[in-house]
Write a protein that holds these residues in place. Structure first.
Motif, PDB file in Angstrom:
ATOM      1  N   LEU A 245      68.824 -73.882  64.323  1.00 50.33           N
ATOM      2  CA  LEU A 245      67.504 -73.554  63.783  1.00 50.33           C
ATOM      3  C   LEU A 245      67.331 -72.054  63.538  1.00 50.33           C
ATOM      4  N   MET A 246      67.894 -71.249  64.417  1.00 48.88           N
ATOM      5  CA  MET A 246      67.749 -69.800  64.257  1.00 48.88           C
ATOM      6  C   MET A 246      68.461 -69.279  63.012  1.00 48.88           C
ATOM      7  N   VAL A 247      69.534 -69.930  62.600  1.00 44.87           N
ATOM      8  CA  VAL A 247      70.227 -69.512  61.374  1.00 44.87           C
ATOM      9  C   VAL A 247      69.260 -69.512  60.198  1.00 44.87           C
ATOM     10  N   PHE A 248      68.448 -70.547  60.080  1.00 44.13           N
ATOM     11  CA  PHE A 248      67.510 -70.647  58.959  1.00 44.13           C
ATOM     12  C   PHE A 248      66.382 -69.633  59.072  1.00 44.13           C
ATOM     13  N   ILE A 249      65.902 -69.412  60.286  1.00 45.47           N
ATOM     14  CA  ILE A 249      64.830 -68.440  60.488  1.00 45.47           C
ATOM     15  C   ILE A 249      65.329 -67.038  60.164  1.00 45.47           C
ATOM     16  N   ILE A 250      66.493 -66.694  60.675  1.00 43.70           N
ATOM     17  CA  ILE A 250      67.054 -65.371  60.426  1.00 43.70           C
ATOM     18  C   ILE A 250      67.344 -65.174  58.941  1.00 43.70           C
ATOM     19  N   GLN A 251      67.926 -66.180  58.296  1.00 47.46           N
ATOM     20  CA  GLN A 251      68.255 -66.047  56.874  1.00 47.46           C
ATOM     21  C   GLN A 251      66.996 -65.878  56.036  1.00 47.46           C
ATOM     22  N   ASN A 252      65.944 -66.634  56.354  1.00 49.86           N
ATOM     23  CA  ASN A 252      64.696 -66.516  55.605  1.00 49.86           C
ATOM     24  C   ASN A 252      64.106 -65.123  55.742  1.00 49.86           C
ATOM     25  N   THR A 253      64.014 -64.620  56.970  1.00 54.07           N
ATOM     26  CA  THR A 253      63.439 -63.289  57.150  1.00 54.07           C
ATOM     27  C   THR A 253      64.327 -62.213  56.529  1.00 54.07           C
ATOM     28  N   GLN A 254      65.638 -62.378  56.611  1.00 52.20           N
ATOM     29  CA  GLN A 254      66.564 -61.417  55.998  1.00 52.20           C
ATOM     30  C   GLN A 254      66.426 -61.422  54.475  1.00 52.20           C
ATOM     31  N   ASN A 255      66.309 -62.594  53.878  1.00 52.26           N
ATOM     32  CA  ASN A 255      66.132 -62.686  52.422  1.00 52.26           C
ATOM     33  C   ASN A 255      64.868 -61.963  51.979  1.00 52.26           C
ATOM     34  N   ARG A 256      63.767 -62.181  52.704  1.00 52.10           N
ATOM     35  CA  ARG A 256      62.506 -61.526  52.328  1.00 52.10           C
ATOM     36  C   ARG A 256      62.578 -60.030  52.544  1.00 52.10           C
ATOM     37  N   ASP A 257      63.179 -59.603  53.652  1.00 54.01           N
ATOM     38  CA  ASP A 257      63.319 -58.165  53.905  1.00 54.01           C
ATOM     39  C   ASP A 257      64.153 -57.498  52.815  1.00 54.01           C
ATOM     40  N   THR A 258      65.240 -58.143  52.430  1.00 54.03           N
ATOM     41  CA  THR A 258      66.109 -57.585  51.394  1.00 54.03           C
ATOM     42  C   THR A 258      65.379 -57.521  50.056  1.00 54.03           C
ATOM     43  N   ALA A 259      64.658 -58.577  49.710  1.00 55.18           N
ATOM     44  CA  ALA A 259      63.912 -58.583  48.444  1.00 55.18           C
ATOM     45  C   ALA A 259      62.847 -57.489  48.439  1.00 55.18           C
ATOM     46  N   ALA A 260      62.157 -57.304  49.555  1.00 56.22           N
ATOM     47  CA  ALA A 260      61.136 -56.260  49.641  1.00 56.22           C
ATOM     48  C   ALA A 260      61.775 -54.877  49.532  1.00 56.22           C
TER      49      ALA A 260
ATOM     50  N   HIS B  60      64.577 -54.114  47.949  1.00 60.34           N
ATOM     51  CA  HIS B  60      64.970 -53.920  46.547  1.00 60.34           C
ATOM     52  C   HIS B  60      63.761 -53.578  45.691  1.00 60.34           C
ATOM     53  N   LEU B  61      62.647 -54.232  45.937  1.00 60.78           N
ATOM     54  CA  LEU B  61      61.426 -53.951  45.194  1.00 60.78           C
ATOM     55  C   LEU B  61      60.995 -52.500  45.393  1.00 60.78           C
ATOM     56  N   LYS B  62      61.029 -52.043  46.634  1.00 60.79           N
ATOM     57  CA  LYS B  62      60.627 -50.666  46.937  1.00 60.79           C
ATOM     58  C   LYS B  62      61.599 -49.657  46.326  1.00 60.79           C
ATOM     59  N   LEU B  63      62.889 -49.955  46.408  1.00 62.62           N
ATOM     60  CA  LEU B  63      63.870 -49.058  45.803  1.00 62.62           C
ATOM     61  C   LEU B  63      63.718 -49.010  44.287  1.00 62.62           C
ATOM     62  N   ASP B  64      63.485 -50.170  43.680  1.00 58.35           N
ATOM     63  CA  ASP B  64      63.269 -50.201  42.229  1.00 58.35           C
ATOM     64  C   ASP B  64      62.044 -49.372  41.850  1.00 58.35           C
ATOM     65  N   ALA B  65      60.971 -49.456  42.658  1.00 57.30           N
ATOM     66  CA  ALA B  65      59.773 -48.669  42.375  1.00 57.30           C
ATOM     67  C   ALA B  65      60.068 -47.172  42.483  1.00 57.30           C
TER      68      ALA B  65
ATOM     69  N   VAL C 184      65.062 -43.056  36.884  1.00 56.89           N
ATOM     70  CA  VAL C 184      66.490 -43.366  36.878  1.00 56.89           C
ATOM     71  C   VAL C 184      66.749 -44.267  35.684  1.00 56.89           C
ATOM     72  N   SER C 185      67.681 -43.870  34.821  1.00 55.86           N
ATOM     73  CA  SER C 185      67.885 -44.605  33.575  1.00 55.86           C
ATOM     74  C   SER C 185      69.071 -45.566  33.617  1.00 55.86           C
ATOM     75  N   ASN C 186      69.839 -45.577  34.682  1.00 55.94           N
ATOM     76  CA  ASN C 186      71.013 -46.446  34.774  1.00 55.94           C
ATOM     77  C   ASN C 186      70.561 -47.876  35.073  1.00 55.94           C
ATOM     78  N   ALA C 187      70.565 -48.724  34.065  1.00 56.06           N
ATOM     79  CA  ALA C 187      70.094 -50.105  34.216  1.00 56.06           C
ATOM     80  C   ALA C 187      70.939 -50.887  35.215  1.00 56.06           C
ATOM     81  N   LYS C 188      72.208 -50.547  35.337  1.00 52.56           N
ATOM     82  CA  LYS C 188      73.099 -51.241  36.282  1.00 52.56           C
ATOM     83  C   LYS C 188      72.600 -51.091  37.714  1.00 52.56           C
ATOM     84  N   LEU C 189      71.997 -49.951  38.026  1.00 48.27           N
ATOM     85  CA  LEU C 189      71.513 -49.725  39.385  1.00 48.27           C
ATOM     86  C   LEU C 189      70.335 -50.630  39.731  1.00 48.27           C
ATOM     87  N   TYR C 190      69.506 -50.940  38.768  1.00 46.78           N
ATOM     88  CA  TYR C 190      68.340 -51.777  39.029  1.00 46.78           C
ATOM     89  C   TYR C 190      68.732 -53.203  39.412  1.00 46.78           C
ATOM     90  N   ASP C 191      69.884 -53.641  38.998  1.00 46.76           N
ATOM     91  CA  ASP C 191      70.312 -55.020  39.254  1.00 46.76           C
ATOM     92  C   ASP C 191      71.612 -55.053  40.067  1.00 46.76           C
TER      93      ASP C 191
END
Length: 131
Positions: free
Chosen positions: A67-82, A84-89, A96-103
């Motif tokens: 059960l902890m695998v799913f909880i950890i993965q979910n929180t890790q996915n959200r943390d990583t997405a957040a 990336h969002l902050k870094l993109d901002a 920064v004009s390098n489009a490769k860096l954004y993705d």
């Protein structure tokens, strides 16, 4: 910490995994787990180290781990997405004009290493080189 701008509440699973990860990350939870293991070990001689005695800890730890695998993965996915969002901002704000860096998180390892090396070279060359 900034509050969300919209009225949208996270879904039930997100709220559950966030709260669970927050609680399970405390030292007292680790201490409680150690206490359970010590109590289990102390009952070994009383139960003659039986198969049932071993099965109890094996089953319990397997279920908790599963059960902890799913909880950890979910929180890790959200943390990583957040993150990336902050870094993109920040990159957008810094123009920064390098489009490769954004993705970059969707690139293969070779492309990521190539971009990392390019940025390292630019950093070594000084501030006149752009990212």
């Amino acid at each position: 910490m900034a509050q969300p701008q919209g009225n949208e509440q996270p879904d039930v699973f997100t709220r559950f995994t966030t709260a669970t990860a927050r609680v399970l990350g405390h030292a007292w939870v680790f201490s409680a787990a150690v206490a359970v293991l010590v109590a289990w070990a102390l009952t070994g001689p009383l139960l003659a180290f039986s198969d049932t005695w071993q099965l109890v800890i094996n089953t319990g730890t397997t279920i908790v781990t599963f059960l902890m695998v799913f909880i950890i993965q979910n929180t890790q996915n959200r943390d990583t997405a957040a993150l990336h969002l902050k870094l993109d901002a920040l990159m957008l704000e810094l123009k920064v004009s390098n489009a490769k860096l954004y993705d970059a998180e969707n690139e293969g390892e070779k492309e990521i290493e190539r971009q990392r090396a390019r940025i390292a070279r630019a950093a070594d060359a000084g501030p006149s080189e752009g990212v």
